[in-house]
Design an enzyme around this catalytic site. Structure first.
Site, short mmCIF file in Angstrom:
data_model
loop_
_atom_site.label_atom_id
_atom_site.label_comp_id
_atom_site.label_asym_id
_atom_site.label_seq_id
_atom_site.Cartn_x
_atom_site.Cartn_y
_atom_site.Cartn_z
N TRP A 130 -3.10 12.98 0.52
CA TRP A 130 -3.71 12.15 1.56
C TRP A 130 -3.29 10.69 1.36
O TRP A 130 -3.34 10.19 0.23
CB TRP A 130 -5.24 12.29 1.48
N ASP A 211 -10.81 17.01 -4.74
CA ASP A 211 -11.22 16.37 -3.49
C ASP A 211 -11.54 17.49 -2.50
O ASP A 211 -10.66 18.27 -2.13
CB ASP A 211 -10.06 15.50 -2.98
N LYS A 246 -16.48 16.14 7.91
CA LYS A 246 -15.87 17.10 8.85
C LYS A 246 -16.78 18.31 9.06
O LYS A 246 -17.00 18.72 10.19
CB LYS A 246 -14.52 17.58 8.32
C1 LMR Z 1 -7.35 11.89 7.82
O1 LMR Z 1 -6.60 12.17 6.88
O2 LMR Z 1 -6.93 11.66 8.96
C2 LMR Z 1 -8.83 11.83 7.57
O3 LMR Z 1 -9.10 12.13 6.25
C3 LMR Z 1 -9.45 10.57 8.03
C4 LMR Z 1 -9.00 9.35 7.26
O4 LMR Z 1 -9.88 8.55 6.95
O5 LMR Z 1 -7.83 9.19 6.97
#
Ligand code: LMR
Length: 396
Positions: A130, A211, A246
């Site tokens: 992420w 996570d 979510k």
């Molecule tokens: C995403 O990856 O789009 C979500 O986890 C929201 C974010 O805050 O990035």
């Protein structure tokens, strides 16, 4: 003080919200940020949340501080949900959980905790991970490295490469995993692979940090909790950052939790004191509206049932969209094989497009994705999916 300050570039995911909002094209599609959308393109409040919110409104008598743990009923309910009510680690009292402002808050508290107790630790993150992981851990002053995870050519897990890399890790390392629905690639280990991964963690003695932002979006609540439960069963310690954004669709309420598991009750209790001192320096005490709602849902059988059915509905819709997309891409005569979309899970997958193709989607068709071509599958619906497939065919 501010004379020398230059603007920093917008966050790659958040920047898309603004760009999409400013686009006047009625056909525009936002495939960027990870929020669930229904067939109408809305992100509705869940029925169970509406009902619980009414109960909260009519029963809450004060907005006075609740202290560092926030809503204790939420903390215990979310711990039981994730670790399993009857798990040995809970009966041995080895886990401590406190609510945090969202899953990101939990990750940051976890990062601050690692820095406070093992300043020289290295945090190993999957390649890719992420976008915000790359920022959170260095912001806490930690060293980070990456381990192999996703094979872009095959759109699949690099399981053996990952295991080879993690076999080199040891007690000074923290390894960050996605519990389910890997963000951004949508590829998760299967249950047998999780067994091997958790065996390795126990053998090598590194600390797993998990996570968990999408519990219930891959196969189901119990199934998606498997990774955490295996780590809990086999390892002496773990750190877990969970989010309810979510699966309860309470995004803006900022509901998350940090859980730590210690070798015994006393060790876990000691770590909790460190967490409490870190959060006191940071935001003092957590917001409690969202956690108050979830506390009510998880302590009411009917509301819990309703919630479970609503999560199932969201998961099934996303999986259905994955199938429809693959069929439509095939029917449109696109040669590139997109069947991997059906084998992946959660909100995200990579389309495997170049930055040029992503730019064309945006500039010629008002279709917004992050530059990595990660798309939020939940953003598709009957009214936009054909337009998208047509655009995809053109840029390919
Ligand atoms: C995403 O990856 O789009 C979500 O986890 C929201 C974010 O805050 O990035």
């Amino acid at each position: 003080m501010f004379d020398h300050v230059n603007a920093v570039p917008p966050d790659p995911i958040l920047g898309i919200i603004a760009a999409h909002a400013a686009d006047p094209n009625p056909k525009k599609i936002d495939l960027g940020i990870g929020v669930y959308r229904d067939e109408q393109g809305d992100t509705p409040i869940l029925e169970c949340v509406k009902k619980a919110e009414q109960i909260l409104d009519s029963t809450q008598t004060t907005k006075s501080y609740l202290g560092p743990p926030g809503v204790k009923g939420f903390n215990s309910a979310i711990t039981e949900l994730i670790f399993g009510k009857d798990s040995a680690v809970l009966s041995d009292d080895r886990v401590r959980t406190v609510q945090t402002p969202g899953g990101t808050g939990a990750l940051r508290v976890g990062a601050d905790l690692i820095k406070a107790v093992t300043p020289d630790a290295t945090v190993w993150m999957s390649d890719p991970t992420w976008a915000n992981h790359y920022a959170i851990f260095p912001a806490a002053g930690l060293k980070t490295e990456i381990y192999p995870y996703f094979d872009g050519e095959k759109s699949a897990l690099r399981f053996n490469d990952m295991m080879d890399a993690l076999r080199q890790r040891g007690p000074d390392d923290v390894v960050l995993y996605h519990a389910c629905c890997h963000n951004p690639c949508g590829v998760s280990p299967n249950p047998e692979q999780w067994e091997a991964i958790t065996d390795l963690a126990a053998e090598r003695g590194f600390t797993p940090m998990i996570d968990m932002a999408y519990l219930g979006f891959e196969r189901g609540i119990e199934e998606d909790a498997l990774s955490v439960r295996l780590f809990a069963e086999k390892c002496p310690e773990l750190i877990l950052a969970s989010s309810c954004s979510k699966n309860f669709a309470v995004y803006r309420e900022r509901v998350g939790a940090i859980s730590v598991m210690g070798k015994n009750s006393e060790k876990a209790a000691n770590v909790l004191t460190v967490i409490n001192s870190l959060t006191r320096q940071n935001y003092s005490m957590p917001p409690t509206h969202g956690t108050g709602i979830i506390d009510i849902i998880l302590h009411d059988e009917e509301l819990t049932e309703l919630w479970l059915s609503e999560v199932t509905g969201m998961r099934n819709r996303i999986n259905g969209l994955r199938k429809t997309l693959v069929e439509k891409i095939h029917t449109a005569g696109i040669e590139k094989d997109f069947s991997f979309l059906e084998r992946q899970s959660g909100m995200f997958s990579f389309l495997g497009l170049s930055v040029d193709q992503v730019t064309r989607l945006r500039e010629e068709f008002s279709i917004y994705t992050v530059n990595s071509a990660r798309v939020n599958i939940a953003s598709f619906n009957d009214s936009n999916i054909d337009y998208f497939v047509g655009a995809l065919r053109k840029v390919l």
